[in-house]
Design an enzyme around this catalytic site. Structure first.
Site, mmCIF file in Angstrom:
data_model
loop_
_atom_site.group_PDB
_atom_site.id
_atom_site.type_symbol
_atom_site.label_atom_id
_atom_site.label_comp_id
_atom_site.label_asym_id
_atom_site.label_seq_id
_atom_site.Cartn_x
_atom_site.Cartn_y
_atom_site.Cartn_z
ATOM 1 N N GLY A 125 0.838 -1.200 0.000
ATOM 2 C CA GLY A 125 0.000 0.000 0.000
ATOM 3 C C GLY A 125 0.869 1.245 0.000
ATOM 4 O O GLY A 125 1.876 1.323 -0.709
ATOM 5 N N LYS A 126 0.515 2.189 0.858
ATOM 6 C CA LYS A 126 1.252 3.465 0.867
ATOM 7 C C LYS A 126 2.620 3.359 1.541
ATOM 8 O O LYS A 126 3.382 4.326 1.553
ATOM 9 C CB LYS A 126 0.401 4.529 1.551
ATOM 10 N N TYR A 127 2.911 2.229 2.119
ATOM 11 C CA TYR A 127 4.197 2.090 2.809
ATOM 12 C C TYR A 127 5.385 1.984 1.846
ATOM 13 O O TYR A 127 6.535 1.978 2.291
ATOM 14 C CB TYR A 127 4.176 0.887 3.759
ATOM 15 N N ASP A 212 10.627 -3.522 10.407
ATOM 16 C CA ASP A 212 9.597 -2.618 9.889
ATOM 17 C C ASP A 212 10.210 -1.692 8.839
ATOM 18 O O ASP A 212 11.394 -1.341 8.932
ATOM 19 C CB ASP A 212 9.052 -1.738 11.026
ATOM 20 N N HIS A 234 11.280 -2.915 23.459
ATOM 21 C CA HIS A 234 10.402 -1.887 22.888
ATOM 22 C C HIS A 234 10.719 -0.510 23.483
ATOM 23 O O HIS A 234 10.909 -0.385 24.698
ATOM 24 C CB HIS A 234 8.953 -2.283 23.197
ATOM 25 N N GLU A 304 2.907 -8.957 17.300
ATOM 26 C CA GLU A 304 3.798 -8.515 18.380
ATOM 27 C C GLU A 304 3.406 -9.181 19.703
ATOM 28 O O GLU A 304 4.275 -9.529 20.509
ATOM 29 C CB GLU A 304 3.752 -6.992 18.517
HETATM 30 N N1 UDP Z 1 2.842 -2.528 6.526
HETATM 31 C C1 UDP Z 1 2.733 -2.257 5.157
HETATM 32 N N2 UDP Z 1 1.618 -1.664 4.678
HETATM 33 C C2 UDP Z 1 0.576 -1.309 5.475
HETATM 34 C C3 UDP Z 1 0.688 -1.560 6.855
HETATM 35 C C4 UDP Z 1 1.829 -2.166 7.353
HETATM 36 O O1 UDP Z 1 3.647 -2.571 4.406
HETATM 37 O O2 UDP Z 1 -0.408 -0.773 4.967
HETATM 38 C C5 UDP Z 1 4.041 -3.219 7.029
HETATM 39 C C6 UDP Z 1 5.256 -2.301 7.083
HETATM 40 O O3 UDP Z 1 6.421 -3.075 6.884
HETATM 41 C C7 UDP Z 1 5.209 -1.779 8.496
HETATM 42 C C8 UDP Z 1 4.751 -3.010 9.245
HETATM 43 O O4 UDP Z 1 3.823 -3.653 8.361
HETATM 44 O O5 UDP Z 1 6.470 -1.290 8.906
HETATM 45 C C9 UDP Z 1 4.083 -2.749 10.602
HETATM 46 O O6 UDP Z 1 3.025 -1.815 10.492
HETATM 47 P P1 UDP Z 1 3.164 -0.347 11.113
HETATM 48 O O7 UDP Z 1 4.537 0.159 10.923
HETATM 49 O O8 UDP Z 1 2.040 0.487 10.579
HETATM 50 O O9 UDP Z 1 2.928 -0.617 12.657
HETATM 51 P P2 UDP Z 1 3.457 0.320 13.850
HETATM 52 O O10 UDP Z 1 4.946 0.216 13.847
HETATM 53 O O11 UDP Z 1 3.013 1.729 13.558
HETATM 54 O O12 UDP Z 1 2.791 -0.262 15.018
HETATM 55 C C1 GAL Z 2 3.338 1.491 19.867
HETATM 56 C C2 GAL Z 2 3.769 0.888 18.538
HETATM 57 C C3 GAL Z 2 2.949 -0.333 18.236
HETATM 58 C C4 GAL Z 2 2.965 -1.287 19.396
HETATM 59 C C5 GAL Z 2 2.562 -0.581 20.652
HETATM 60 C C6 GAL Z 2 2.598 -1.526 21.850
HETATM 61 O O1 GAL Z 2 4.188 2.518 20.218
HETATM 62 O O2 GAL Z 2 3.600 1.824 17.512
HETATM 63 O O3 GAL Z 2 3.455 -0.976 17.107
HETATM 64 O O4 GAL Z 2 4.259 -1.788 19.527
HETATM 65 O O5 GAL Z 2 3.394 0.524 20.896
HETATM 66 O O6 GAL Z 2 2.003 -0.908 22.959
HETATM 67 MN MN MN Z 3 6.228 0.497 12.150
#
Ligand code: UDP
Ligand code: GAL
Ligand code: MN
Length: 355
Positions: A125-127, A212, A234, A304
């Site tokens: 997608g937009k990633y 990611d 984390h 996760e």
């Molecule tokens: N991802 C993607 N397209 C999407 C949503 C997620 O490619 O529309 C992949 C991408 O590699 C991203 C990972 O899934 O880094 C985890 O999602 P995201 O980074 O949105 O999660 P967050 O780190 O914000 O919790």
């Molecule tokens: C956020 C993160 C998520 C998840 C969450 C857990 O900061 O963007 O991917 O790890 O913490 O609480």
């Molecule tokens: Mn991410």
């Protein structure tokens, strides 16, 4: 031909043949010793008898930490180290922070092992907008001087930008079907990684990391991060009591961790290790995600949450501090002396298809 002449020819031929056999075998021995001691080529490496401990379908990677004679580095201290952070877990796994390792020494040890580090990243997608900065910054900071093979999973191979890769570094683009929910895209990584290890990486890579894409490298991420099973603490929970960790708290989910349990809260955005261990991790998480889905339950932080359950029961052999998955380049916290890898800011509502 006289019978006597024939015998002489036969004897000479025999001598020549045994000479050839001898030369050939001693050359092989020399080659084995050479490969063994320095830059072993991995396809030959498997023929070194004393290194092959048990037969495995994965490439053998566990060898001694050989150091080069005469290498100059600061004396290690048995007394002095970081005092503001823990650099070992209660199960004796190191926690890697700035100041706990010597980069020159680490590189000199691991460069002898002729390693290949497979690295997976997903951009659907937009990633896809994150790919360029991710790869370009990796060229600057991620396993510099090592063989690195990136596997980029995307639903739009045509929008993968040209990135100039250094020597011994390569990128394979793999097309995957698009999925509607960001949660599914994120969770599906476990299955894709499991299959990649089985079908592509076995015999090719020594270690694999899954990262990611909405991230960038800002500082060294190198061989100090290598281990059998590697988790990253984390960035939002390194200083929190365990009951505040965002583990899955519903007993119906296989990711369930009850109050009073848990070691650390690990990021789903970065993990790795040897093929065998990461294969077991991804296979288990994929199975548990499927079983949960059949029961119509999705863990609070998807894969996760399952990763955290896996790491509770299968302790990582090495932990990386939040320097290796930080909140953002402009965020600070006392123990963070260097930001190596960090999230890049994103507008969740704009970038996700279902926000
Ligand atoms: N991802 C993607 N397209 C999407 C949503 C997620 O490619 O529309 C992949 C991408 O590699 C991203 C990972 O899934 O880094 C985890 O999602 P995201 O980074 O949105 O999660 P967050 O780190 O914000 O919790
Ligand atoms: C956020 C993160 C998520 C998840 C969450 C857990 O900061 O963007 O991917 O790890 O913490 O609480
Ligand atoms: Mn991410």
């Amino acid at each position: 031909m006289h019978r006597q002449n024939f015998l002489i020819v036969l004897v000479l031929f025999g001598m020549a043949l045994s000479g050839l056999i001898y030369l050939n075998s001693s050359q092989n021995n020399n080659r084995l010793i050479y490969l063994n001691s320095s830059q072993n080529n991995n396809s030959c490496y498997q023929h070194i008898p004393e290194q092959v401990v048990n037969k495995s379908k994965w490439k053998q990677t566990i060898v001694g930490l050989r150091s080069s004679p005469g290498l100059s580095y600061k004396q290690p201290s048995a007394l002095v180290g970081r005092t503001d952070v823990a650099s070992v877990t209660p199960w004796s796994a190191p926690i890697i922070w700035e100041g706990t390792f010597d980069a020159t020494l680490i590189d000199s040890i691991y460069k002898q092992q002729n390693l290949t580090i497979a690295t997976t990243v997903f951009a659907l997608g937009k990633y896809t907008r994150f790919i360029k900065d991710f790869l370009e910054s990796a060229e600057q900071h991620y396993f510099v001087g090592f063989r690195v093979h990136f596997y980029l999973f995307t639903d739009q191979p045509e929008s993968v930008p040209e990135v100039k890769m250094g020597e011994n570094r390569s990128l394979t683009v793999l097309k995957v079907q698009s999925l509607n929910r960001w949660q599914d895209i994120s969770m599906n990584r476990m299955e894709k990684l499991e299959k990649l290890i089985e079908n592509e990486l076995a015999g090719e890579a020594d270690y694999v990391f899954c990262l990611d894409v909405d991230t960038m490298f800002y500082g060294r991420w190198g061989a100090e991060s290598l281990g059998r099973l590697v988790g990253v603490i984390h960035p939002w929970f390194f200083d929190a009591p365990r009951d505040q960790f965002t583990y899955e708290r519903r007993p119906e989910s296989l990711a369930y961790i009850p109050a009073g349990e848990g070691d650390y809260y690990y990021a789903g955005a970065a993990f790795g290790g040897t093929l065998e261990d990461v294969h077991n991790l991804t296979k288990t998480c994929r199975e548990h995600l499927n079983i949960d889905a059949v029961k119509s339950i999705e863990a609070v932080w998807q894969e996760e949450s399952h990763l955290n359950k896996y790491f509770l029961l299968n302790k990582p052999s090495k932990l990386l501090s939040p320097e290796y998955m930080w909140r953002g380049i402009n965020e600070g916290a006392a123990p963070i002396k260097i930001v190596r890898f960090a999230n890049v800011p994103k507008n969740y509502a704009e970038v996700r298809s279902n926000a």
